[in-house]
Enzyme design. Structure first.
Site: not given
Ligand code: BEZ
Length: 194
Positions: A27, A99
């Site tokens: 993400g 996060e």
């Molecule tokens: C990510 O981009 O992998 C990610 C998304 C949400 C929380 C932590 C990491």
């Protein structure tokens, strides 16, 4: 009020005594890194699908008007494409904080394009977390994203940043691209009215 997951993540100390650990990003970690890393490589993890099913109260929305960001949903046989970062374990604390709105560290097998695999970490927001919004049509998700803004900026910038990063990697994600198409057509209609 969404729960803060930093304390739980601190207990997941599996890689603390390693000199480095692979972290899989699917993400915001793909297009907004913001931490030092030793190496990064295109990678994927199996049996997960990326979905805009997690509410964002602290980055791309507010408590009254949450945005939507991605999490991973179990799906047998599906491959989620992203980028793996080789980091030192101390960096995990920064990511736990960034996060903290529902995401938990999970151990996973990360596959690279050269056919090799490594054990590493991924952050996942499961349906048990209080910020989880769950499924909606791609059109409704686009509408919610179009209307949401939070301390990290407009929710639509998160969506377009992710879609562009996936295209640069040469990767397909029908869910992400369909939401982007809806969002673009909404913007086109607004421009026509103006
Ligand atoms: C990510 O981009 O992998 C990610 C998304 C949400 C929380 C932590 C990491």
């Amino acid at each position: 009020m969404p729960a803060d997951t930093t304390a739980i993540n601190k207990l997941m100390d599996r890689f603390n005594d390693h000199s480095s650990v692979w972290l899989f990003g699917y993400g915001s970690l793909i297009f907004k890194v913001g931490f030092p890393f030793v190496e990064r490589r295109p990678a994927y993890i199996m049996n997960w699908s990326r979905r805009f099913w997690q509410g964002s109260y602290d980055h791309r929305g507010t408590l009254d008007a949450p945005g939507r960001v991605v999490t991973l949903i179990p799906q047998a046989g599906a491959a989620c494409e992203g980028i793996a970062y080789l980091i030192t374990p101390d960096i995990l604390e920064q990511i736990d904080f960034r996060e903290k709105n529902g995401y938990l560290r999970l151990c996973t097998e990360i596959a690279f394009e050269d056919g090799t695999v490594a054990e590493g970490l991924v952050y996942i927001a499961t349906e048990e977390n209080t910020a989880f919004l769950g499924p909606a049509t791609e059109l409704d998700i686009a509408r919610q994203i179009a209307a949401s803004v939070g301390p990290s900026g407009p929710n639509k910038d998160y969506l377009t940043g992710l879609a562009e990063a996936l295209r640069e990697l040469g990767k397909e994600d029908q869910h992400v691209f369909e939401i982007e198409r809806h969002l673009m057509s909404m913007q086109d209609k607004v421009e026509l009215v103006i």
